[in-house]
Design an enzyme around this catalytic site. Structure first.
Site, PDB file in Angstrom:
ATOM      1  N   GLU A 264      -8.880  -4.063  -4.650  1.00 36.99           N
ATOM      2  CA  GLU A 264      -8.269  -3.437  -3.480  1.00 36.99           C
ATOM      3  C   GLU A 264      -9.292  -2.693  -2.626  1.00 36.99           C
ATOM      4  OE1 GLU A 264      -5.065  -3.641  -2.666  1.00 36.99           O
ATOM      5  OE2 GLU A 264      -3.988  -4.206  -4.476  1.00 36.99           O
TER       6      GLU A 264
ATOM      7  N   SER B 251       0.842  -1.189   0.000  1.00 37.66           N
ATOM      8  CA  SER B 251       0.000   0.000   0.000  1.00 37.66           C
ATOM      9  C   SER B 251       0.886   1.251   0.000  1.00 37.66           C
ATOM     10  CB  SER B 251      -0.965  -0.034   1.187  1.00 37.66           C
ATOM     11  OG  SER B 251      -1.989   0.922   1.041  1.00 37.66           O
TER      12      SER B 251
ATOM     13  N   HIS C   5      -7.925  -5.266  -0.423  1.00 39.33           N
ATOM     14  CA  HIS C   5      -6.718  -4.638   0.079  1.00 39.33           C
ATOM     15  C   HIS C   5      -6.221  -5.361   1.330  1.00 39.33           C
ATOM     16  CE1 HIS C   5      -3.971  -1.305  -0.145  1.00 39.33           C
ATOM     17  NE2 HIS C   5      -4.270  -0.830   1.048  1.00 39.33           N
TER      18      HIS C   5
END
Length: 490
Positions: A317, A190, A411
């Site tokens: 995500e 991320s 995610h």
């Protein structure tokens, strides 16, 4: 292996502790070792300063203080805040402390949108990498405005400077922990993956690592003008001058409490479209000095071309945020919802056509996929294409296993697979009670191969443009079509 391990660093000796002693998974942990002095007082908003040396053995038995100050509640990855001022520290996990080994090294940079996250997460424990012959280091850095905000009279990109200082510490000290300073891979997920790409694209950082692993990277690339405006807006909210003296007159806690007000408040689908319109609120800024240009532009120009790169993303995500969309939104045509983010009608039509399967799941799901593609998946393709002429290869992957609890390949879901940590705390909340160990074996094995040899075990992107490894999907293991649905945005 009964005595606590002691390692002599350049600043002084540190004492760690053994885990799983007497087993094949035995490794030592050294937690909370400072790589810089506490960024408080006159050092607040300054570049990191090397730690004061010590002579007595220093216990490194607990995680150090984190820049994350508040408990964020239940997040996808458990990342605990730890109080204290000395927030610039490293955690080292090694199977061979003080030995003669020269093992490959993974330096992990945590995510959290550049405003949250913690290197003290149990998910980032490097014991399984240690088992497979890789020394693992996690580093901390200043977050939010303190780390990345524009302040007149202060060095820009203080969080980036923290990454560099942490990597300098690794180069200086990792051999004493059994690691090879000539085989350092930077990795992150991320915002941590964005940090990896930022460092890979920075001329000033090239001597500090030798390969890069960007998991679901989210770049900030904040324009200097935007950063200045946000800083001035925050100063106005705080009632101070937008300079070092002004911001130092306000406590860190007060800044943390109001820093989000420097951008418009958004909820639900507004949060998704806000990522398109505003970008991340705080993060690496194009300052023209340390970060000289946007990461993809620098990569296209050849910066970092000698370093292998592993990069990829999950299929959805951010799509799960769309599940929070108001009920009425679910009946608005996807084309209408996408107009704000895709104003070019031809691009919008091409994108909708390429995502027919996702479109069938409903408008909110389509918007969630669009944000995923805009922020993450199109970036994978852009970076891989930008490096098409690089000396070193780029390997791409797509993570497609769907969480039984979230309903998406979402995610953070892939992180415990990369770390071979499916048994760790709260993984079941994200991956369900029985996530497939065989998939973790494949992914962790690919990571170890990349860290050890510079290649993860499948053909590189430019072998046949678009070549990617699919993890957890129903189709072929290796394909050239994994990122076709995002190509309209590239």
């Amino acid at each position: 292996m009964t005595e606590a391990p002691v390692v002599h660093t350049a600043s002084g000796p540190v004492r760690g502790f053994w885990r799983d002693a007497g087993t094949p998974e035995a490794s030592a942990a050294f937690l909370g070792i400072p790589f810089a002095q506490a960024p408080v007082g006159d050092r607040r908003f300054a570049a990191p300063v090397p730690p004061e040396p010590w002579t007595e053995v220093r216990d490194a038995l607990e995680y150090g203080a984190t820049a994350l100050r508040r408990d964020p509640g239940e997040t996808l990855i458990p990342e605990p805040p730890i109080p204290g001022n000395a927030t610039l520290n490293v955690n080292v996990f090694t199977p061979s402390p003080g030995g003669d080994e020269t093992l490959p090294v993974l330096v992990w940079i945590h995510g959290g949108g550049y405003t949250e996250g913690s290197p003290a997460s149990p998910w980032y424990d490097g014991s399984r990498f240690n088992r497979d012959g890789v020394v693992t280091v996690s580093i901390s850095y200043r977050l939010g405005f303190d780390g990345f905000g524009y302040i007149e009279g202060a060095p820009h990109n203080r969080g980036v400077r923290d990454w560099i200082a942490g990597l300098e510490w690794v180069q200086q000290n990792i051999a004493a922990f059994g690691g090879d300073p000539g085989r350092v891979t930077i990795g992150g997920q991320s915002a941590g993956g964005g940090a990896v790409l930022t460092l890979l694209s920075m001329p000033a950082a090239q001597h500090l690592f030798h390969a890069a692993m960007a998991i679901s990277p989210a770049l900030a690339d904040v324009p200097a003008d935007s950063a200045r405006e946000r800083g001035e807006r925050l100063a106005g909210i705080l009632g101070v001058e937008a300079d070092v003296a002004g911001f130092r007159s306000v406590s860190e806690g007060r800044v943390l409490k109001v820093q989000s007000q420097a951008l418009p408040a958004r909820k639900g689908l507004g949060l998704l479209t806000g990522l398109i319109e505003d970008g991340l609120p705080w993060g690496p800024m194009i300052d023209g000095e340390l970060v000289t240009r946007p990461a993809v532009d620098a990569l296209r120009a050849g910066v970092g071309a000698d370093k292998p790169l592993l990069i990829g993303a999950t299929d959805d995500e951010f799509t799960m945020i769309a599940d929070q969309a108001p009920w009425a939104v679910r009946f608005v045509p996807a084309g209408v919802l996408l107009r704000a983010g895709l104003r070019d009608r031809r691009v919008r039509r091409a994108y909708l056509t390429a995502n027919r399967a996702q479109r069938a799941k409903g408008p909110a799901a389509m918007v969630g996929r669009f944000v995923t593609d805009h922020v993450f998946r199109s970036l994978v393709a852009r970076v891989a294409e930008a490096r098409s002429g690089a000396d070193a290869e780029t390997w791409a992957y797509a993570f497609r296993w769907v969480s039984p609890t979230k309903g998406w390949s979402c995610h953070c879901l892939d992180v415990p697979f990369w770390f071979d940590g499916l048994d760790r705390v709260r993984v079941d909340a994200l991956a369900g009670p029985r996530p497939p160990q065989s998939l973790a074996d494949e992914m962790h094995g690919a990571a170890v191969s990349f860290l050890s040899s510079g290649a993860p075990g499948w053909p590189a992107w430019r072998t046949d443009p678009g070549t990617s490894r699919e993890f957890g999907g129903d189709g072929p293991t290796v394909t050239t079509t994994a990122y076709d649905s995002a190509l309209a945005l590239v």
